[in-house]
Design an enzyme around this catalytic site. Sequence first.
Site, PDB file in Angstrom:
ATOM      1  N   ASP A  71      -1.509  -0.961   5.991  1.00 33.46           N
ATOM      2  CA  ASP A  71      -1.803  -0.528   7.356  1.00 33.46           C
ATOM      3  C   ASP A  71      -3.233  -0.076   7.552  1.00 33.46           C
ATOM      4  O   ASP A  71      -3.628   0.266   8.653  1.00 33.46           O
ATOM      5  CB  ASP A  71      -0.869   0.622   7.763  1.00 33.46           C
ATOM      6  CG  ASP A  71      -1.229   1.922   7.057  1.00 33.46           C
ATOM      7  OD1 ASP A  71      -1.772   1.860   5.934  1.00 33.46           O
ATOM      8  OD2 ASP A  71      -0.968   3.000   7.627  1.00 33.46           O
ATOM      9  N   ASP A  81      -7.093  -2.425   3.625  1.00 35.54           N
ATOM     10  CA  ASP A  81      -6.144  -3.468   3.237  1.00 35.54           C
ATOM     11  C   ASP A  81      -6.490  -4.831   3.840  1.00 35.54           C
ATOM     12  O   ASP A  81      -5.894  -5.837   3.454  1.00 35.54           O
ATOM     13  CB  ASP A  81      -4.721  -3.087   3.688  1.00 35.54           C
ATOM     14  CG  ASP A  81      -4.250  -1.785   3.061  1.00 35.54           C
ATOM     15  OD1 ASP A  81      -4.560  -1.561   1.883  1.00 35.54           O
ATOM     16  OD2 ASP A  81      -3.586  -1.003   3.755  1.00 35.54           O
ATOM     17  N   ASP A 138       0.858  -1.171   0.000  1.00 36.53           N
ATOM     18  CA  ASP A 138       0.000   0.000   0.000  1.00 36.53           C
ATOM     19  C   ASP A 138       0.902   1.231   0.000  1.00 36.53           C
ATOM     20  O   ASP A 138       2.087   1.143   0.360  1.00 36.53           O
ATOM     21  CB  ASP A 138      -0.888  -0.033   1.244  1.00 36.53           C
ATOM     22  CG  ASP A 138      -1.814   1.160   1.316  1.00 36.53           C
ATOM     23  OD1 ASP A 138      -2.399   1.508   0.274  1.00 36.53           O
ATOM     24  OD2 ASP A 138      -1.958   1.735   2.401  1.00 36.53           O
TER      25      ASP A 138
END
Length: 763
Positions: free
Chosen positions: A650, A654, A451
């Site tokens: 995080d 996700d 990410d």
Amino acid sequence: MATDPVCGMTVDTHAGKPTFDHAGHTYYFCSDGCRIKFAKDPGRYLDSRGDPEPLPQGTLYTCPMHPQIVQEGPGPCPICGMALQPMGVLPEDTDNPELTDFTRRLAVASPLALVLAALDMGSHAFGIDLLPFLTPHAQQWLKLALAIPAVLWSGWPFFQRGFQSLRTGHLNMFTLIALGTGAAFLYSLIATLAPDLFPAAMRDAHGLVPVYYEAAAVIVALVLLGQVLELRARERTGGAIRALLDLAPKTALRVGADTKTETVPLASVQVGDILRVRPGDKIPIDGTVLSGRSAVDESMLTGEPVPVEKVAGDRVTGGTLNGNGSFDMRVDRTGAATTLAQVVAMVADAQRSRAPIQRLADTVSGYFVPAVIAVAVIAFIAWYMFGPAPQLAYALVAAVSVLIIACPCALGLATPISIMVATGRGAQSGVLVRNAAALERLAAVDTLVVDKTGTLTEGKPKLAGVEIASGFDKNEVLRLAAALEAGSEHPLADAILRGAESRDLDYAKAEDFEAVTGAGVTGRVGARKVALGNARLMRDTGIDVAPLEKEAEARRAEGETVMFLGVDSKLAGFVAVADTIKASAEEAIAKLHAQGLRIVMATGDNATTAQAVARRLGIDEVRAGLKPEEKLKLIEDLQSKGATVAMAGDGINDAPALAKADVGIAMGTGADVAMESAGLTLLKGDLRGVARGVELARATMRNIKQNLFFAFVYNALGVPLAAGVLYPVFGILLSPIIAAAAMSLSSVSVVSNALRLRRLPLE
């Protein structure tokens, strides 16, 4: 099934066991004794959570190792023997009855095994008789008394599963455990009850045959310890789903026909209801804004820290966080149709669909176990038919020696000892490992999906710079921008205000403030008419941005967001806000490339910003503008092409992808649900921890394979010796004492090799 609140035993609710009604709930007990104790003082046995909720009738259970096994109700897996786990979303206070049961059995087995080991080591290793007041024969009876609960009661589930594996033909670790401990205990029992059955050479001066109760008890205690640790790790997987469910508030503020509001349980909210959302509230459910306006933090979905402005007609999502505004909304979806419920379902499905990890020990044991049994049977027959007198005693000694030397102590220790040492070493370097399977999969990873926000970047927008047009200075431009944003709910207002404060600039709140949806804000600062926003807002107010367009495009190419400032219909300049890249990100990407990993960025941010970050860090591939389900689809696509994928993120957005990936890696600075869904958590939120984790995983798997090699080499050499292949030539028959010593030596080798991981350099 229910759990006895007094002793913790699992009780079949349909077996006619004693019950007691308390506070509107029926409790089940294993015996009248437990019921009487509970009835005298229920509060003593009920903690703050209350009694675990029973699972609904018809709940389906599946095996975490073999997801193709699905049945109604609990039980052991017919393939591997592991306890099946429920497929549904468990209530928060539901206990794992197998974990409770194994923990209780471990509490019994551990002290008894230690006592038995001390008694045996005292006499054999140090020549010290710890019980001089008892005769040798009485000591054997004492050891038998200690071994019965330690082996037969504490290890009973292993014997059950071992028998099940033999009955179904699916030989596994429980087959080895049952055979090894059963052989050691049965041999010792016969030696205690009828020592005269053994050759005189096997008996000592007191006419007694050595017993091996301590070996059986220690094996049971060690295997129980491993099972408890594994069950605790498996139990935490449900925390990810519960963390998601906790995002939604339990109640909502419903607006009635008379415009009066009432607080109602969320479960009673229906499609079409009107709800009021106050400043700072969590949005209770999916719907559409009817009136009012606010900025909503949707980071649980997008992973981006920038709030999104919402006005009448805009859709809002349950679980997201409202800002300083207030609005009324119409409920569009409830129950399983809501976005949050769908994310929960995705996480649950991804957890269940993980490819099962078939450990090397299980694979080899499929061939090893029948081979050992065959050798033991052949040895027994050969000694009974062709051996010296007494044939039966020699045959029994040979068969038992084969089974003892093949006892799976080293085989069972090979993986958990390495994992225990490795997880401790990882924690010292800020890498928390969820379970052994995560390390095993991480060692094979060849693709890393990361990410952007909060993983590669800091996750907090900051003022990146100020550019000015002719006739203006930077402090003036920033002061005017801050004056406008002081009364704004604009997503990037906080970054501008903090930037102005860091330069000690004083500013007054703008008057006639107005937010232009999707464009920016306007207002009056003193006698000056000021506008702050994108190029479209500038065009609408008749301001030409061409003089600074080149500089603005350069900023955008660096991943920054540009907001132009117009003063009295003139271009004054622009402010640029950016989410800065972590200082360690470039070094981390370089290390991961050096380890042979391909890096793919998957972000909900726009393509321009994502490409700019990727260029700076040397990332191999970029996927931008992704929703949670699209990130999940990306993981599935990569896996379908043969990639072994790790996902680092995080955000709540996700969580499904983290659960679906072969290994999920969460940043410790992120959302709890991300950490619950992940196999690894990086405590410091530093992507270099991924490289450390990969290095640790690969070293651990090498260590485990070395341990298994040691264990099987000892068995491969010891089994034929125990069977008596050297007796015809050299007259050597390996006694159970030597067999136990060889087994112990293999365990020492395994433990010593695993301890080398403590010195593994992780940079």
